[in-house]
Design a protein around this motif. Structure first.
Motif, PDB file in Angstrom:
ATOM      1  N   LEU A 271      22.588  71.868  56.437  1.00 18.36           N
ATOM      2  CA  LEU A 271      22.954  72.956  55.542  1.00 18.36           C
ATOM      3  C   LEU A 271      24.254  72.719  54.774  1.00 18.36           C
ATOM      4  O   LEU A 271      24.274  72.847  53.543  1.00 18.36           O
ATOM      5  CB  LEU A 271      23.014  74.282  56.307  1.00 18.36           C
ATOM      6  N   PRO A 272      25.370  72.407  55.445  1.00 21.32           N
ATOM      7  CA  PRO A 272      26.600  72.186  54.668  1.00 21.32           C
ATOM      8  C   PRO A 272      26.464  71.045  53.667  1.00 21.32           C
ATOM      9  O   PRO A 272      26.947  71.144  52.532  1.00 21.32           O
ATOM     10  CB  PRO A 272      27.648  71.889  55.743  1.00 21.32           C
ATOM     11  N   ALA A 273      25.806  69.966  54.062  1.00 21.65           N
ATOM     12  CA  ALA A 273      25.647  68.821  53.159  1.00 21.65           C
ATOM     13  C   ALA A 273      24.780  69.192  51.956  1.00 21.65           C
ATOM     14  O   ALA A 273      25.078  68.813  50.816  1.00 21.65           O
ATOM     15  CB  ALA A 273      25.047  67.641  53.904  1.00 21.65           C
ATOM     16  N   LEU A 274      23.708  69.933  52.208  1.00 22.65           N
ATOM     17  CA  LEU A 274      22.836  70.353  51.119  1.00 22.65           C
ATOM     18  C   LEU A 274      23.595  71.235  50.144  1.00 22.65           C
ATOM     19  O   LEU A 274      23.536  71.027  48.926  1.00 22.65           O
ATOM     20  CB  LEU A 274      21.635  71.116  51.672  1.00 22.65           C
ATOM     21  N   TYR A 275      24.322  72.224  50.672  1.00 25.67           N
ATOM     22  CA  TYR A 275      25.020  73.136  49.782  1.00 25.67           C
ATOM     23  C   TYR A 275      26.107  72.408  48.992  1.00 25.67           C
ATOM     24  O   TYR A 275      26.247  72.613  47.778  1.00 25.67           O
ATOM     25  CB  TYR A 275      25.624  74.335  50.526  1.00 25.67           C
ATOM     26  N   ALA A 276      26.873  71.567  49.660  1.00 31.24           N
ATOM     27  CA  ALA A 276      27.938  70.831  48.974  1.00 31.24           C
ATOM     28  C   ALA A 276      27.365  69.984  47.837  1.00 31.24           C
ATOM     29  O   ALA A 276      27.945  69.922  46.739  1.00 31.24           O
ATOM     30  CB  ALA A 276      28.690  69.951  49.969  1.00 31.24           C
ATOM     31  N   GLU A 277      26.235  69.340  48.078  1.00 26.24           N
ATOM     32  CA  GLU A 277      25.631  68.481  47.052  1.00 26.24           C
ATOM     33  C   GLU A 277      25.164  69.306  45.854  1.00 26.24           C
ATOM     34  O   GLU A 277      25.415  68.951  44.693  1.00 26.24           O
ATOM     35  CB  GLU A 277      24.456  67.719  47.660  1.00 26.24           C
ATOM     36  N   CYS A 278      24.470  70.408  46.111  1.00 28.72           N
ATOM     37  CA  CYS A 278      23.928  71.213  45.013  1.00 28.72           C
ATOM     38  C   CYS A 278      25.037  71.949  44.260  1.00 28.72           C
ATOM     39  O   CYS A 278      24.960  72.114  43.035  1.00 28.72           O
ATOM     40  CB  CYS A 278      22.898  72.207  45.549  1.00 28.72           C
ATOM     41  N   ALA A 279      26.067  72.377  44.979  1.00 25.30           N
ATOM     42  CA  ALA A 279      27.199  73.039  44.327  1.00 25.30           C
ATOM     43  C   ALA A 279      27.906  72.064  43.388  1.00 25.30           C
ATOM     44  O   ALA A 279      28.260  72.413  42.245  1.00 25.30           O
ATOM     45  CB  ALA A 279      28.165  73.578  45.374  1.00 25.30           C
ATOM     46  N   ALA A 280      28.116  70.843  43.847  1.00 24.99           N
ATOM     47  CA  ALA A 280      28.767  69.832  43.007  1.00 24.99           C
ATOM     48  C   ALA A 280      27.890  69.472  41.810  1.00 24.99           C
ATOM     49  O   ALA A 280      28.406  69.277  40.693  1.00 24.99           O
ATOM     50  CB  ALA A 280      29.063  68.589  43.838  1.00 24.99           C
ATOM     51  N   GLU A 281      26.587  69.378  42.032  1.00 26.74           N
ATOM     52  CA  GLU A 281      25.669  69.081  40.931  1.00 26.74           C
ATOM     53  C   GLU A 281      25.800  70.136  39.826  1.00 26.74           C
ATOM     54  O   GLU A 281      25.872  69.810  38.634  1.00 26.74           O
ATOM     55  CB  GLU A 281      24.227  69.046  41.439  1.00 26.74           C
ATOM     56  N   LEU A 282      25.838  71.396  40.220  1.00 30.22           N
ATOM     57  CA  LEU A 282      25.956  72.475  39.241  1.00 30.22           C
ATOM     58  C   LEU A 282      27.285  72.404  38.505  1.00 30.22           C
ATOM     59  O   LEU A 282      27.329  72.482  37.277  1.00 30.22           O
ATOM     60  CB  LEU A 282      25.812  73.829  39.935  1.00 30.22           C
ATOM     61  N   ARG A 283      28.370  72.273  39.248  1.00 32.00           N
ATOM     62  CA  ARG A 283      29.688  72.209  38.607  1.00 32.00           C
ATOM     63  C   ARG A 283      29.770  71.046  37.626  1.00 32.00           C
ATOM     64  O   ARG A 283      30.283  71.188  36.515  1.00 32.00           O
ATOM     65  CB  ARG A 283      30.796  72.060  39.655  1.00 32.00           C
ATOM     66  N   ASP A 284      29.267  69.892  38.033  1.00 36.65           N
ATOM     67  CA  ASP A 284      29.329  68.714  37.162  1.00 36.65           C
ATOM     68  C   ASP A 284      28.516  68.936  35.890  1.00 36.65           C
ATOM     69  O   ASP A 284      28.946  68.566  34.785  1.00 36.65           O
ATOM     70  CB  ASP A 284      28.811  67.482  37.900  1.00 36.65           C
TER      71      ASP A 284
END
Length: 246
Positions: A78-91
């Protein structure tokens, strides 16, 4: 004099999005994935975190006007998934021109020639999506979340100006039969649900801005958080019951 809308639009929503994503990630790392989230029906923390991750992933593609690659069914870290998708959106949002055309919710049900959606729509929508779900998560785990009044005011404004009109436009809820006015304490402004006849009866709902934002997102009721109703309370309850948001 700066209006409320100008003040809200002048905020750095991308920077605020990053802050709230960081808070959500930290809370998700502390939370038991099996903890129930009462404000989200039958969901638990695991489902909430996966949902917000998927929404960030989807929104990044919508902003770029492309179909997203499905994330799959999991199971996920869960933390890894959220961190990845959050960064994808911000980028994605940091890279794209805010004024470039994008696929957005304001164009749902609108003729193509009249569509006006732009990337900056997603700056706000994903900030507020994260805000509401951070409240869901922190409330479920007992940590609580007060948030910033301008975030909640932005949230209220978005529901009245964007989310509820979309619900009506798509035929998901009827246009209001009464004039429902939302008047947050200490704010120079009133927000009225669109579509009611000019001669319809009126009810004014007052309270702290956070309480009113949670009310229109279906996270609070008329008896919660210092909310008061001037006018026909039953009428106000009936107009708010069908759901102003998806």
């Amino acid at each position: 004099m700066t209006t409320v809308a100008e003040r809200l639009d002048g905020r750095d929503r991308l920077a605020r999005l990053a802050q709230l994503q960081g808070e959500f990630l930290a809370s998700a790392e502390r939370a038991d994935p099996a903890t129930k989230v009462p404000s989200c029906g039958r969901w638990d923390v695991r489902q909430l975190v996966v949902h917000l991750s998927r929404i960030h992933h989807w929104a990044a593609a919508q902003a770029a006007r492309r179909q997203e690659v499905p994330l799959g069914r999991g199971p996920f870290d869960l933390p890894a998934l959220y961190a990845e998708c959050a960064a994808e959106l911000r980028d994605a949002l940091a890279t794209l021109d805010p004024d470039a055309r994008a696929w957005t919710l304001i164009d749902d049900g609108v003729r193509k020639a009249e569509q006006t959606g732009a990337v900056r729509f997603w700056h706000r929508r994903q900030l507020l999506e994260t805000l509401v779900h951070l409240w869901d998560l922190r409330t479920a785990t007992g940590e609580g979340y007060l948030g910033d009044d301008d975030d909640w005011l932005d949230c209220l404004d978005e529901v009245v100006g964007t989310m509820h009109p979309r619900q009506v436009r798509l035929g998901r809820v009827p246009a209001p039969a009464a004039r429902i006015v939302l008047a947050p304490d200490g704010v120079d402004g009133r927000w009225m649900l669109a579509g009611a006849p000019a001669d319809a009866p009126e009810a004014v709902v007052r309270g702290p801005v956070r309480s009113l934002a949670l009310l229109v997102w279906g996270r609070a009721g008329l008896d919660d958080g210092g909310i008061r109703v001037e006018g026909d309370r039953a009428l106000a309850a009936a107009e708010l019951a069908p759901g102003l948001t998806p």
